[in-house]
Motif scaffolding. Structure first.
Motif, mmCIF file in Angstrom:
data_model
loop_
_atom_site.group_PDB
_atom_site.id
_atom_site.type_symbol
_atom_site.label_atom_id
_atom_site.label_comp_id
_atom_site.label_asym_id
_atom_site.label_seq_id
_atom_site.Cartn_x
_atom_site.Cartn_y
_atom_site.Cartn_z
ATOM 1 N N LEU A 146 -5.414 -5.074 -2.758
ATOM 2 C CA LEU A 146 -5.051 -4.920 -1.350
ATOM 3 C C LEU A 146 -6.267 -4.912 -0.458
ATOM 4 C CD1 LEU A 146 -2.215 -2.309 -1.510
ATOM 5 C CD2 LEU A 146 -2.074 -4.747 -1.073
ATOM 6 N N GLN A 191 -4.681 -1.041 -5.892
ATOM 7 C CA GLN A 191 -4.697 -0.822 -4.451
ATOM 8 C C GLN A 191 -6.046 -1.192 -3.847
ATOM 9 O OE1 GLN A 191 -4.344 3.241 -3.451
ATOM 10 N NE2 GLN A 191 -3.609 2.874 -1.396
ATOM 11 N N ASN A 220 0.829 -1.197 0.000
ATOM 12 C CA ASN A 220 0.000 0.000 0.000
ATOM 13 C C ASN A 220 0.870 1.255 0.000
ATOM 14 O OD1 ASN A 220 -2.281 1.459 0.094
ATOM 15 N ND2 ASN A 220 -2.885 0.896 2.164
ATOM 16 N N LEU A 225 2.474 1.771 -3.370
ATOM 17 C CA LEU A 225 1.578 2.308 -4.396
ATOM 18 C C LEU A 225 1.349 3.796 -4.202
ATOM 19 C CD1 LEU A 225 -1.038 -0.516 -4.860
ATOM 20 C CD2 LEU A 225 0.572 0.366 -6.529
#
Lengths: 359, 735
Positions: free
Chosen positions: B431, B427, B365, B368
């Motif tokens: 994620l 993301q 995270n 990104l």
């Protein structure tokens, strides 16, 4: 404060509520008479809270109509329904004093500020909380918070007052007292109330009518007496008061009395209107079974042989789990002396604690 | 419910029948239009339609008439609601359609001219009359939906949803789609997919020449290389800082330092760090001169390019990675590590097998975020890029450079947008489902395990020099404003501040003679207007997302967060393309800057609002609803008071971000509305570093004071509260 002219009936006509594919309430219809207290009772997840929230307007039905006092309110927002609600968590506004909390709903009433405060004070007096006006909610005990929540709902003189499991955050002793206070207030003011609980004892204690729900549907509607004595299904019998369900054969029905063969025993039971001869289940309440000694058994009364498996002493009474040919039976006995496990006894089924349900 | 709607309807009629329909030369409040009123330029729609032959302005009146009829129907009547919704939607659609179809030169589309012949009509940008009418149509539509029972019949909620969706469509979707179209427009003005393909596949973007020899690679590869390097380095450094804060003795003693570290990037205009680097490593930089004196290394321009940009961006974006990762490290239950140690794992083994794997989603995270920030960064490459070209600066030069080429700018913008949106989608999708929740509801009694020795030394070894570097950098920036020519003539002087912020008191009173004053005042004014608007629409959106359930909510949330992933340069280009021609002409006004600020900073407001609202029991609003308060009154009397810290936070944040933003607004400033950052960038471009640095330091000091003041005020209010609300307020601040 008087509600005589204001209390209104509540009517559901084939109301359903779906969340995606999940059906929370399925085709529910009932009418709650004006001025009475009805309880929505059922295990968690049965749809009772959704039903209550639909009366409040916090949920909108997927299908069907809701009427309050004969007026269709299905699409009306909560503030136009003239209904108020006591929340499970009380939902007291933490940034307002007790008085501000109680006066909150009066803001749009067109009264002056002092008038609103006066009415809020009356509401607080009604629940016995005079003198607490300046406190913050966090400075009150759980029972006091509960009363503020009730006062806040009452001062609006709503057509219907809703309770969402109002006592579930209180201890057992306080719960008993609060439920009596709520019932007294409701009867004294002649207020239409809808009360959600999963506690069957609480429901029996406060209700004029109980609506038992199971898996999004209504299982039975009736007075506490009707539900206990004439359960419509095995679910209702077990949920209200607890029950042993024994397989039986209805051999004859005459004058509203059914003759039932259960194992070796023949008993007479009050039959419901739709009872039919054939296989059925006999509801045997745990408190309505007597232990008999050998002498009584010889006197010709028919009795069920059983052996005690487990005996628990609870002060006011004993609880026994017994093994019979028809399955396990759970029995309470109020006698002081107890029997040890392994004792063989004969069980006499008392007619006052019997009912028939279909299989 | 009735009263606000009556006001909306009245406003609609005002806009339709009284106010000038088209945009006015001098603005509505100048009142210079009153003299000519109601001629062809100043008449309201009603007069335009009846007297000036613009009949196509009349049909939206249906949306204003139907509610008058519907008002007579009983409440709860669905038919009235359906009628209103239909009329409102029709009015809105018609209004937009006529605006887009009939422009300043008649029909806007060639096929319309062919079908209907030339039309004498021409019309200019819509003005206040049109705005009010459109808004009224929108609310007639949403109120109609509410009367049909949508959103529990709550007109405030349907209206709020309508407002947010309409404004995002208008100010995010519409401009961005204009960019996509502009990339396909050829020289003659027609559509050409070949042109689009050519622009998107040019060697300028994709070229790999640099692999073979000394030639420049495509700008895409430059951007990607920079973004990946920056992403990796910021993540590692951010992790080191997070471990430092949570797992070492330093964290407990040095909380203040670390807190400052997180505030700095918020109050620092994005190119200031680039300036600082020039002061250190530039041709006249401190270190460069030292090296020359000590070792005879001749000054070079190595800092202008990839290496310099990596240093600058790592400095600028490490704090963001730290913020993400400190949450991850905090959220990790110490019990898990204790459990690993009870299972006979050494400290190193439990770090390697338990701690590290648990942190991996958080690391991805953080990477990104660093990746996207680097791609979107504009100020630093502009200041420090040299010959190293990246997408964001190329877009800028394609718009304002020697050869203006909107098609090329759009194609570059599309490539950049695809990269950032791709990262954003990864993301969210990848994620989102992969984060390991290690926070359980149960209280954890365990103590955080100290770091293994080698990790600890690594942490200290990387963070301490970096902190020292940061401090030196800011010190130099502050100092640089007080010397004549940094590095060459280090005589102390106030001349740069005098040039920028001079004040003269003479016979005519106070004179703001400094050259920076106009842009400074404009910046403050526009930021002060934008901040409350940002907070309002952000918190409103947060309320809808957190408190309401409606169809398409997932898509709604995705779209509102999307503007976060759109780089500022793309927004800037798109606003120029979309709002330069009728029906909406905003370029050159202050309004377009305000709108740009609002929609750039809204996502942060949304996040802050959602975080705070999650802490407030939902039954509080439901209770208020049953106590005869509508949703609006509930928001005002219950939610807002409990949300006050979040309100303040998002106000401050949007104010500060508006002052420091540069990438989008640099396209939108005008002579009349110049902004501080754009002014500074202009100074840098002509190598007037003294004034640029003086102005930057003044901004930093100003914003530090502002943030400190607000924090002081919020702190005091919390103390002044009664016990009842205090815990709740504190929790939402923490959130």
């Amino acid at each position: 404060m008087s509600f005589a002219g204001r209390s209104a009936s509540v009517e559901f006509r084939s109301v359903s509520r779906q969340y995606g594919r999940v059906v929370a309430v399925n085709d529910v219809s009932f009418t709650i008479r004006s001025g009475t207290l009805a309880t929505l009772l059922g295990p968690s997840g049965c749809g009772k809270t959704t039903t209550l929230r639909m009366i409040a307007g916090l949920e909108v039905p997927s299908a069907g109509r809701i009427l309050i006092g004969g007026e269709d309110v299905t699409t009306l927002p909560p503030m136009q329904r003239d209904v108020s609600m006591v929340f499970q968590s009380y939902a007291l506004f933490p940034h307002m004093t007790v008085l501000e909390n109680v006066a909150y709903g009066l803001a749009g009433s067109g009264e002056t500020r002092p008038q609103q405060e006066e009415r809020a004070r009356q509401g607080l007096a009604l629940v016995g909380l005079s003198g607490f006006e300046r406190r913050m909610p966090s400075e009150l005990s759980g029972g006091q918070q509960q009363r503020v929540a009730v006062a806040r709902a009452l001062v609006l003189e709503p057509r219907v007052l809703l309770f969402d499991e109002p006592l579930s955050n209180l201890d057992a002793k306080l719960r008993r007292r609060m439920r009596e206070e709520i019932r007294d207030l409701q009867q004294g003011l002649g207020l239409t109330s809808v009360y959600v609980t999963h506690d069957q004892e609480e429901a029996l204690a406060v209700s004029d009518t109980i609506i038992v729900m199971d898996q999004a549907c209504i299982a039975q509607i009736g007075t506490p007496w009707e539900l206990y004595r004439r359960p419509a299904s095995a679910f209702v019998a077990d949920f209200i008061g607890g029950a042993n369900l024994l397989p039986c054969e209805v051999t004859q029905i005459a004058d509203g009395v059914a003759t039932v063969q259960v194992g070796p025993v023949r008993v007479q039971v009050e039959a419901s209107e739709n009872a039919m001869p054939g296989t059925a289940k006999l509801v045997v309440r745990p408190g309505a079974v007597a232990f008999m000694t050998g002498v009584e058994a010889l006197s010709g009364l028919s009795a069920l042989p059983a052996e005690i498996r487990k005996a628990t002493y609870l002060g006011s009474h004993w609880e026994y789990t017994l093994a019979t040919d028809l399955g396990e039976v759970f029995v309470t006995q109020s006698s002081e002396a107890g029997y040890p496990p392994g004792t063989s006894v004969l069980l006499a089924l008392e007619r006052r604690g019997l009912a028939l349900v279909s299989v | 419910m009735r009263t606000p709607f009556t006001a909306v309807l009245a406003a609609g009629w005002l806009g339709f029948a009284l106010l000038p329909w088209y945009m006015l030369e001098d603005g509505l409040l100048a009142f210079s239009w009153l003299g000519a009123y109601p001629d062809r330029d100043t008449a309201p729609a009603l007069v335009q339609g009846l007297a000036h032959g613009r009949w196509w302005l009349l049909p939206p009146v249906a949306a204003l008439l139907v509610p008058l009829i519907a008002a007579r129907r009983p409440r709860g009547d669905r038919l009235a609601g359906t009628m209103m919704a239909a009329a409102g939607l029709f009015g809105l659609a018609w209004l937009l359609a006529q605006g887009f179809v009939i422009g300043a030169r008649g029909w806007t589309q060639p096929w319309l001219t062919e079908a209907f012949g030339r039309i004498q009509a021409r019309q200019f940008g819509m003005g206040w009359g049109a705005l009010l009418t459109a808004a009224a149509c929108l609310y007639v539509f949403t109120t109609g939906l509410a009367r049909r029972g949508t959103m529990r019949g709550d007109a405030f909620v349907t209206g709020a949803i309508g407002t947010v969706i309409a404004s995002i469509l208008l100010f995010v979707f519409y401009p961005v789609s204009k960019v996509l179209l502009a990339a396909a427009v050829d020289e003659a003005g027609g559509f050409s997919t070949a042109e689009l393909a050519a622009r998107l596949t040019t060697g300028n973007i994709w070229g790999l020449a640099c692999l073979g020899g000394r030639a420049q690679c495509g700008v895409l590869w430059n951007s990607l290389a920079l973004a990946v390097t920056t992403g990796v380095l910021t993540t590692l450094l951010g992790l080191a800082f997070a471990l430092l804060a949570e797992r070492t003795g330093f964290g407990r003693r040095g909380k203040g330092v670390l807190k400052a570290l997180t505030v700095l990037p918020v109050i620092t205009p994005p190119f200031v760090i680039g300036l600082g680097i020039i002061l250190i490593f530039g041709r006249n930089g401190t270190v460069t001169l030292l090296m020359e004196q000590a070792f005879g290394i001749p000054p070079s321009r190595w800092v202008y390019g990839f290496t310099g940009l990596v240093i600058v961006q790592v400095l600028a974006f490490t704090p963001i990675a730290y913020l993400v990762l400190v949450g991850v490290v905090q959220g990790m239950s110490p019990t898990l590590e204790e459990a690993a140690q009870m299972l006979r794992a050494s400290r190193w083994r439990s770090f390697r097998t338990v701690t590290w794997p648990l942190m991996r989603p958080g690391l991805a995270n953080a990477f990104l975020i660093g990746f996207v920030e680097s791609l979107a960064d504009f100020g630093n490459p502009l200041v420090l890029g040299g010959n190293f070209e990246v997408l964001s600066t190329q877009i800028f030069y394609a718009v304002v450079g020697g050869q203006t080429d909107p098609g090329r700018a759009s194609a570059l913008a599309i490539v950049l947008l695809c990269l950032t949106l791709g990262a954003f989608v990864v993301q969210r999708r990848w994620l989102g489902s992969r984060s390991y929740t290690t926070l359980s509801g149960k209280g954890d009694a365990g103590l955080p395990t100290p770091l293994p020795r080698r990790v600890r030394w690594l942490v200290y070894g990387s963070t301490v020099p970096w902190m020292a570097f940061t401090v030196a950098l800011y010190a130099l920036v502050l100092f640089g404003g007080f010397v004549r020519t940094f590095g060459i003539d280090n005589t102390l002087t106030l001349e740069h501040y005098a040039t920028a912020f001079g004040i003269v008191w003479d016979a005519e009173g106070l004179q703001w003679t400094g050259r920076a004053w106009p842009s400074f005042f404009t910046t403050i004014e526009l930021s002060a207007i934008a901040a409350p608007l940002t907070a309002a629409i952000g918190l409103l959106t947060a309320y809808l997302l957190n408190r309401q359930r409606f169809a398409g909510q997932g898509a709604f949330e995705f779209v509102t967060m999307l503007s976060f992933a759109i780089p500022g340069t793309v927004i800037g280009v798109s606003y120029i393309l979309a709002f330069n021609v009728p029906p909406i002409e905003l370029t050159g006004t202050g309004l377009i800057l305000v709108i740009c600020f609002v929609f750039r900073n809204m996502p942060v407001s949304i996040r802050a609002g959602i975080a705070a609202m999650t802490q407030i029991d939902k039954s509080l609003d439901e209770c208020s609803l049953t106590l005869r308060h509508g949703s609006f009154a509930t928001v005002r009397r219950v939610i807002l008071p409990l949300l006050r810290p979040a309100v303040v936070a998002s106000l401050v944040y949007s104010f500060v971000r508006a002052i420091t933003s540069v990438s989008a607004v640099i396209f939108l400033v005008s002579a009349q509305y110049n902004l501080a950052t754009a002014y500074i960038v202009g100074r840098v471009e002509v190598s007037d570093f003294g004034v640029a640095i003086a102005y930057s330091s003044a901004l930093i000091v100003f914003m530090t004071a502002g943030v400190a003041l607000i924090q002081l005020l919020v702190g005091e209010r919390r103390l002044g509260r009664r016990n009842g609300a205090a815990p709740l307020a504190q929790r939402s601040v923490a959130a």
